[in-house]
Design a protein around this motif. Sequence first.
Motif, mmCIF file in Angstrom:
data_model
loop_
_atom_site.group_PDB
_atom_site.id
_atom_site.type_symbol
_atom_site.label_atom_id
_atom_site.label_comp_id
_atom_site.label_asym_id
_atom_site.label_seq_id
_atom_site.Cartn_x
_atom_site.Cartn_y
_atom_site.Cartn_z
ATOM 1 N N SER A 1 -17.462 80.040 58.664
ATOM 2 C CA SER A 1 -17.525 81.484 58.371
ATOM 3 C C SER A 1 -18.856 82.028 58.875
ATOM 4 O O SER A 1 -19.603 81.334 59.573
ATOM 5 N N ARG A 2 -19.197 83.290 58.504
ATOM 6 C CA ARG A 2 -20.465 83.879 58.926
ATOM 7 C C ARG A 2 -21.634 83.090 58.346
ATOM 8 O O ARG A 2 -22.667 82.939 58.994
ATOM 9 N N GLU A 3 -21.481 82.611 57.116
ATOM 10 C CA GLU A 3 -22.585 81.928 56.464
ATOM 11 C C GLU A 3 -22.498 80.404 56.612
ATOM 12 O O GLU A 3 -23.393 79.698 56.178
ATOM 13 N N THR A 4 -21.404 79.951 57.215
ATOM 14 C CA THR A 4 -21.220 78.505 57.407
ATOM 15 C C THR A 4 -20.889 78.264 58.867
ATOM 16 O O THR A 4 -19.818 78.655 59.347
ATOM 17 N N THR A 5 -21.830 77.653 59.580
ATOM 18 C CA THR A 5 -21.670 77.479 61.024
ATOM 19 C C THR A 5 -21.836 76.010 61.409
ATOM 20 O O THR A 5 -22.361 75.195 60.638
ATOM 21 N N LEU A 6 -21.370 75.702 62.613
ATOM 22 C CA LEU A 6 -21.404 74.336 63.128
ATOM 23 C C LEU A 6 -22.688 74.101 63.905
ATOM 24 O O LEU A 6 -23.058 74.902 64.763
ATOM 25 N N GLY A 7 -23.410 73.015 63.590
ATOM 26 C CA GLY A 7 -24.637 72.655 64.291
ATOM 27 C C GLY A 7 -24.379 71.551 65.308
ATOM 28 O O GLY A 7 -23.366 71.550 66.008
ATOM 29 N N ARG A 8 -25.298 70.583 65.392
ATOM 30 C CA ARG A 8 -25.164 69.509 66.361
ATOM 31 C C ARG A 8 -23.951 68.631 66.043
ATOM 32 O O ARG A 8 -23.589 68.436 64.881
ATOM 33 N N THR A 9 -23.352 68.064 67.081
ATOM 34 C CA THR A 9 -22.253 67.091 66.941
ATOM 35 C C THR A 9 -22.510 65.913 67.879
ATOM 36 O O THR A 9 -23.070 66.092 68.964
ATOM 37 N N ARG A 10 -22.177 64.732 67.447
ATOM 38 C CA ARG A 10 -22.263 63.535 68.270
ATOM 39 C C ARG A 10 -21.032 62.657 67.995
ATOM 40 O O ARG A 10 -20.547 62.574 66.868
ATOM 41 N N THR A 11 -20.563 62.019 69.053
ATOM 42 C CA THR A 11 -19.456 61.063 68.920
ATOM 43 C C THR A 11 -19.957 59.684 69.330
ATOM 44 O O THR A 11 -20.470 59.521 70.449
ATOM 45 N N VAL A 12 -19.827 58.727 68.444
ATOM 46 C CA VAL A 12 -20.244 57.342 68.702
ATOM 47 C C VAL A 12 -18.978 56.506 68.862
ATOM 48 O O VAL A 12 -18.199 56.341 67.922
ATOM 49 N N GLU A 13 -18.779 55.996 70.068
ATOM 50 C CA GLU A 13 -17.549 55.232 70.349
ATOM 51 C C GLU A 13 -17.600 53.820 69.760
ATOM 52 O O GLU A 13 -16.590 53.281 69.330
ATOM 53 N N ASP A 14 -18.779 53.231 69.768
ATOM 54 C CA ASP A 14 -18.902 51.864 69.251
ATOM 55 C C ASP A 14 -20.209 51.771 68.475
ATOM 56 O O ASP A 14 -21.278 51.596 69.068
ATOM 57 N N PRO A 15 -20.157 51.880 67.152
ATOM 58 C CA PRO A 15 -21.397 51.867 66.354
ATOM 59 C C PRO A 15 -22.199 50.594 66.531
ATOM 60 O O PRO A 15 -23.415 50.591 66.334
ATOM 61 N N LYS A 16 -21.561 49.470 66.885
ATOM 62 C CA LYS A 16 -22.299 48.217 67.009
ATOM 63 C C LYS A 16 -23.132 48.180 68.281
ATOM 64 O O LYS A 16 -24.224 47.621 68.329
ATOM 65 N N CYS A 17 -22.564 48.766 69.357
ATOM 66 C CA CYS A 17 -23.260 48.738 70.643
ATOM 67 C C CYS A 17 -24.191 49.932 70.811
ATOM 68 O O CYS A 17 -25.195 49.854 71.516
ATOM 69 N N GLN A 18 -23.855 51.072 70.237
ATOM 70 C CA GLN A 18 -24.669 52.267 70.381
ATOM 71 C C GLN A 18 -25.563 52.427 69.152
ATOM 72 O O GLN A 18 -25.271 51.900 68.077
ATOM 73 N N ASP A 19 -26.645 53.178 69.306
ATOM 74 C CA ASP A 19 -27.602 53.379 68.223
ATOM 75 C C ASP A 19 -27.106 54.495 67.323
ATOM 76 O O ASP A 19 -27.438 55.673 67.508
ATOM 77 N N ILE A 20 -26.260 54.146 66.333
ATOM 78 C CA ILE A 20 -25.700 55.159 65.444
ATOM 79 C C ILE A 20 -26.774 55.753 64.538
ATOM 80 O O ILE A 20 -26.703 56.927 64.155
ATOM 81 N N GLU A 21 -27.831 54.930 64.213
ATOM 82 C CA GLU A 21 -28.909 55.470 63.378
ATOM 83 C C GLU A 21 -29.612 56.630 64.089
ATOM 84 O O GLU A 21 -29.910 57.676 63.471
ATOM 85 N N GLU A 22 -29.852 56.476 65.385
ATOM 86 C CA GLU A 22 -30.510 57.542 66.148
ATOM 87 C C GLU A 22 -29.636 58.787 66.201
ATOM 88 O O GLU A 22 -30.129 59.920 66.086
ATOM 89 N N ALA A 23 -28.308 58.579 66.347
ATOM 90 C CA ALA A 23 -27.399 59.725 66.375
ATOM 91 C C ALA A 23 -27.400 60.454 65.047
ATOM 92 O O ALA A 23 -27.363 61.687 64.990
#
Length: 367
Positions: free
Chosen positions: A328-350
């Motif tokens: 809504s006007r007061e509820t908006t979407l910020g950053r988004t990230r998609t992690v395909e493989d949490p074991k291989c990619q740095d999910i903590e950094e995301a």
Amino acid sequence: MRVKKTKRSRARKLFFAAAVFMPVIVVAAGFFAAFQMRRMESGVLDVCATQQDAYVNLVLDQINLRKDRANQEVIEEILGTLDASTNKYWALSTEQTMLFVKDVLETNKYRGFTTSTYFVSESARDFMDRLPLNRVIHGNITVSDREYVASGVMFSYGGDTYKLCLLTNRDVLLDNNRFLEAKTELWLLILTVLGALFILPMLLVMELQRMQRLWEQSEQSVTELNDVIGKMNERLSNRDLHNTGVNLWKADMLPEFVRGLKERKAAPVVLMQIHCATEQAKEQFLSLSHYTLDHKVLRFEAEGNDLLLIFVGVEHDTAFLNVIPLLSRETTLGRTRTVEDPKCQDIEEAVREVRHRGEIYGTAAIS
């Protein structure tokens, strides 16, 4: 613990009883069955001996009917006409002298033998000594290392006293085909029952032990789960980490969930930052998400009134379409990230990147 020890002790006692006492019971039952089988054989022999007594009594009547001839001649003539074989024959004696055995040839062979010489065994001598006058009796005796069913009588003829015996081989009476068939079938039945009596309790005890082990394992699992749940409840109650009403987790729990996602290799994982202008906007978003977002979406507190949504096992486009109706006007979407493989990619950094305030996209910009 006492209950477990008591049940283990009972199971061990039951197994010990089955392992020790059942073989004893089976062996005792086997001896009892053999004893009863011997009694059955004795009963069969007794029936045959009774019929044999009647036969001897009939021959005695025939001898008594001939009073006008020489004693030995009449008796030997009558006995010589009767059937005789190795397994069944007649014997006649008087005053410790054998007069007739089986047939003429056999009689000549034993001519001059005394009864004590022919009836050597103790059982045979005892039987001959207790023959009553004019009354046929029977018994089991041994002659020439063979067991016989003997029917005998002592009688007087022409002023002399004689002892007449009919001997039938004991094995011949018991080797009847029908009797042997019935005896074999009875033994098979007895052995089958005894085998079942021995095997079935052992199998039941083994199954009981298996069920006991499974029960102990399940009890251990339940105890461990209860401990985990207790610890989680304690943590939740002490730190107020979870708001069950709107299914919202505190930010302190985020590292533990991230580790869980890595360990489970959950993929894909979609991270979305939701900017809420006010506390009321935040509560409204959580209230609406309770009906539109399922259990695969984790909700965490972020900076200020912001929220962090974690979609587990959901594609980015699907997650995006699920969130759009809640903005809504007061509820908006910020950053988004998609992690395909949490074991291989740095999910903590995301997670660190998405949860902090960044560029805000309004609903118009998203469209």
